[in-house]
Design a protein around this motif. Structure first.
Motif, PDB file in Angstrom:
ATOM      1  N   ASP A 129       0.901  -1.052   0.087  1.00  9.28           N
ATOM      2  CA  ASP A 129      -0.110  -0.066  -0.240  1.00  9.28           C
ATOM      3  C   ASP A 129       0.962   1.122   0.133  1.00  9.28           C
ATOM      4  O   ASP A 129       2.178   0.919   0.073  1.00  9.28           O
ATOM      5  CB  ASP A 129      -0.785  -0.061   1.143  1.00  9.28           C
ATOM      6  N   SER A 131       1.586   3.593   2.177  1.00  4.97           N
ATOM      7  CA  SER A 131       2.308   3.995   3.380  1.00  4.97           C
ATOM      8  C   SER A 131       3.585   3.070   3.505  1.00  4.97           C
ATOM      9  O   SER A 131       4.571   3.329   3.832  1.00  4.97           O
ATOM     10  CB  SER A 131       1.475   3.832   4.750  1.00  4.97           C
ATOM     11  N   GLN A 132       3.384   1.857   2.944  1.00  7.98           N
ATOM     12  CA  GLN A 132       4.509   1.050   2.788  1.00  7.98           C
ATOM     13  C   GLN A 132       5.587   1.379   1.723  1.00  7.98           C
ATOM     14  O   GLN A 132       6.823   1.583   1.805  1.00  7.98           O
ATOM     15  CB  GLN A 132       4.104  -0.528   2.450  1.00  7.98           C
ATOM     16  N   GLN A 154       7.392   0.295   9.037  1.00  5.96           N
ATOM     17  CA  GLN A 154       6.374   0.673   8.101  1.00  5.96           C
ATOM     18  C   GLN A 154       6.214   0.061   6.919  1.00  5.96           C
ATOM     19  O   GLN A 154       5.122  -0.175   6.404  1.00  5.96           O
ATOM     20  CB  GLN A 154       6.493   2.131   8.140  1.00  5.96           C
ATOM     21  N   GLY A 157       3.795  -2.925   7.132  1.00  7.83           N
ATOM     22  CA  GLY A 157       2.612  -2.695   6.859  1.00  7.83           C
ATOM     23  C   GLY A 157       2.317  -2.612   8.598  1.00  7.83           C
ATOM     24  O   GLY A 157       1.035  -2.723   8.775  1.00  7.83           O
ATOM     25  N   SER A 160      -0.051   0.351   8.311  1.00 10.56           N
ATOM     26  CA  SER A 160      -1.301   0.118   7.526  1.00 10.56           C
ATOM     27  C   SER A 160      -2.315  -0.813   8.373  1.00 10.56           C
ATOM     28  O   SER A 160      -3.287  -0.495   8.157  1.00 10.56           O
ATOM     29  CB  SER A 160      -0.965  -0.693   6.410  1.00 10.56           C
ATOM     30  N   LYS A 161      -1.851  -1.862   9.281  1.00 12.83           N
ATOM     31  CA  LYS A 161      -2.624  -2.600   9.930  1.00 12.83           C
ATOM     32  C   LYS A 161      -3.421  -1.711  10.898  1.00 12.83           C
ATOM     33  O   LYS A 161      -4.472  -1.907  11.214  1.00 12.83           O
ATOM     34  CB  LYS A 161      -2.012  -3.616  10.652  1.00 12.83           C
ATOM     35  N   ASN A 164      -5.965   0.379   9.115  1.00  8.33           N
ATOM     36  CA  ASN A 164      -7.004  -0.538   8.321  1.00  8.33           C
ATOM     37  C   ASN A 164      -8.065  -1.196   9.533  1.00  8.33           C
ATOM     38  O   ASN A 164      -9.186  -1.436   9.286  1.00  8.33           O
ATOM     39  CB  ASN A 164      -6.410  -1.858   7.529  1.00  8.33           C
ATOM     40  N   HIS A 397       0.674  11.340   6.608  1.00  9.40           N
ATOM     41  CA  HIS A 397      -0.005  10.408   7.538  1.00  9.40           C
ATOM     42  C   HIS A 397      -0.775  11.148   8.688  1.00  9.40           C
ATOM     43  O   HIS A 397      -1.861  10.721   8.925  1.00  9.40           O
ATOM     44  CB  HIS A 397       0.962   9.155   7.970  1.00  9.40           C
ATOM     45  N   THR A 439      -3.225   4.971   3.263  1.00  4.57           N
ATOM     46  CA  THR A 439      -2.952   3.927   2.799  1.00  4.57           C
ATOM     47  C   THR A 439      -2.998   3.933   1.109  1.00  4.57           C
ATOM     48  O   THR A 439      -2.514   3.077   0.343  1.00  4.57           O
ATOM     49  CB  THR A 439      -3.625   2.500   3.109  1.00  4.57           C
TER      50      THR A 439
END
Length: 459
Positions: A129, A131-132, A154, A157, A160-161, A164, A397, A439
């Motif tokens: 995604d 951010s990754q 980062q 993920g 992201s986790k 999400n 972010h 993301t």
């Protein structure tokens, strides 16, 4: 998977070295490299097994001459960095050899990749995604081991986790609201304003928890902008040299020796610190020194932390007090230097500044320097910094989280004032969208292009 043309770029630093790697990505990558490859016993690359290497030469198509001895590796879609067929040519390091091999790859049908295009394709193909993807450039630019570890987390993920999970909770609230509004006659669990408010408050608490790491995260990623200020000849340049353990700044007994800013990086338990030595602040008729003083004041305005140095061997004068007044609204540490000579400064005279940030030092003997590191950690990191901590390091972010927070607060306000859950759902959906921008799920294409344009070529 999206269909793209085939791109190529040098993936290693261009210069003298053991090897250079030229990366080619796209559906024609193996075909293109095969057309300029000559293997042992005339073996080509078409029957090459994925995730293996083959030895041979890159030849110039027009003349048939050997350009360089190489190893070619092949990664099959979708198990590659870009999720496309990817070939990497390992040739000899050196500007001429690398450029000649890349030139031949381009002549054979590939095009030069744009900055960050390999990582952009990994994002567009769904392997990572946004951010990754942004973490990749943070790994490359990391200034300390801690900032690198944070970026690696980062890239796997971790952020992201967290995001999400929040989006799933918001979506669940939206779904329950819509079901209650659209199907009131059905035997469904009714979503009252009280239930929505309770769930929103839980989500808001989570957003605040993540946001609380943003200040520390910015420092981990970009470094702590620290400026050393004070009158001429109080020991600013000596402090810089002591902190970085190098004779970077010229040190003399003549006031006004430092006439411009000097910047160096140091590492305090993984925290990158950019230390800036400035010209001594005082009234002067010297034109060059006057420019240096103005730059010093500008650096104070831009700094995250100010280290104010005072000469402990002399009593405070009006110039000291003027500088103290100038930095009082910043985060600061006050060093009373030259205590090995004398200690004439009365702490009551500087009582308008925080006494917990006053350290008595002697740069000459090294006394008190260790306390500077402890004070910096206490000011910005509440003590110890752990590599496993989650940090929001990216300003984009942070903005997404702030906008999501604002939307949640507006939704809670609507519920409190009207109890209308359908009105609140509009703000809740805005929060969901703002978190999706982190993301890349709900981000506009032009912003995505701008993000990847900051990457280096070949990544």
């Amino acid at each position: 998977m999206k269909e793209f043309d085939t791109i190529a770029a040098v993936a290693t630093v261009l210069g003298e070295g053991g090897i250079s790697i030229i990366r080619i990505s796209g559906c024609d990558s193996l075909k293109i490299v095969n057309s300029i490859f000559k293997g042992k016993n005339n073996r080509n690359l078409i029957d090459m097994k994925p995730y293996s290497m083959r030895y041979g030469y890159i030849v110039e198509k027009s003349t048939g001459e050997l350009l360089d001895e190489v190893l070619v590796s092949f990664m099959k879609s979708p198990k590659s960095y870009t999720s496309e067929d990817t070939v990497e040519i390992n040739c000899h390091g050196g500007v001429v050899a690398t450029k000649k091999v890349l030139e031949e790859v381009i002549k054979s049908g590939a095009r030069i990749a744009e900055p960050g295009e390999f990582t952009k394709r990994a994002f567009l193909n769904g392997r990572i995604d946004l951010s990754q993807a942004e973490a990749v450039i943070d790994i490359i630019r990391a200034k300390t081991e801690l900032s690198m570890k944070s970026a690696v987390q980062q890239s796997t993920g971790k952020i992201s986790k967290e995001i999400n999970v929040l989006r799933e909770k918001l979506l669940e609230v939206i779904a329950h609201i819509e079901a209650t509004v659209d199907y009131p006659e059905e035997d469904l669990e009714e979503m009252t304003s009280e239930k929505v408010s309770m769930r929103l408050q839980e989500i808001l608490d989570e957003i605040n928890r993540i946001l609380s790491t943003a200040e520390e995260g910015k420092i981990v990623r970009d470094g702590l902008n620290t400026v050393i200020v004070g009158k001429p000849n109080v020991g600013k340049s000596s402090l810089l040299n002591s902190l970085i353990r190098e004779n970077r700044a010229i040190v003399t007994d003549v006031p006004g020796t430092t006439r411009d800013v000097i910047e160096e990086y140091m590492n305090i338990d993984g925290i990158p610190i950019k230390v800036i030595d400035t010209a001594g602040i005082r009234e002067t008729e010297d034109l060059v020194e006057k420019i240096g003083v103005e730059r010093s004041k500008q650096k104070i305005d831009e700094a995250d932390l100010v280290i104010l140095m005072l000469d402990s061997s002399e009593e405070l004068d009006d110039e000291d007090k003027e500088i103290m007044n100038y930095v009082k609204d910043k985060k600061y540490i006050i060093l009373l230097n030259k205590i090995d000579i004398n200690d004439k400064i009365n702490l009551d005279d500087i009582c308008n500044l925080d006494s917990s940030c006053i350290i008595k030092t002697s740069i000459k003997t090294g006394k008190g320097l260790d306390k500077i590191k402890t004070c910096i950690k206490d000011l910005f990191f509440k003590g110890e910094v752990k590599p496993g901590d989650l940090f929001i390091t990216n300003a984009r972010h942070k903005e997404g989280l702030i906008r999501a927070k604002e939307s949640c607060i507006e939704a809670l306000g609507a519920l409190k004032n009207t109890s209308a859950i359908d009105l609140a759902s509009i703000d809740i959906r805005n929060a969901w969208n703002n978190l999706g921008k982190i993301t890349g799920d709900t981000l506009e294409e032009d912003i995505i292009d701008k993000i990847f344009s900051q990457f280096c070529l070949g990544k």
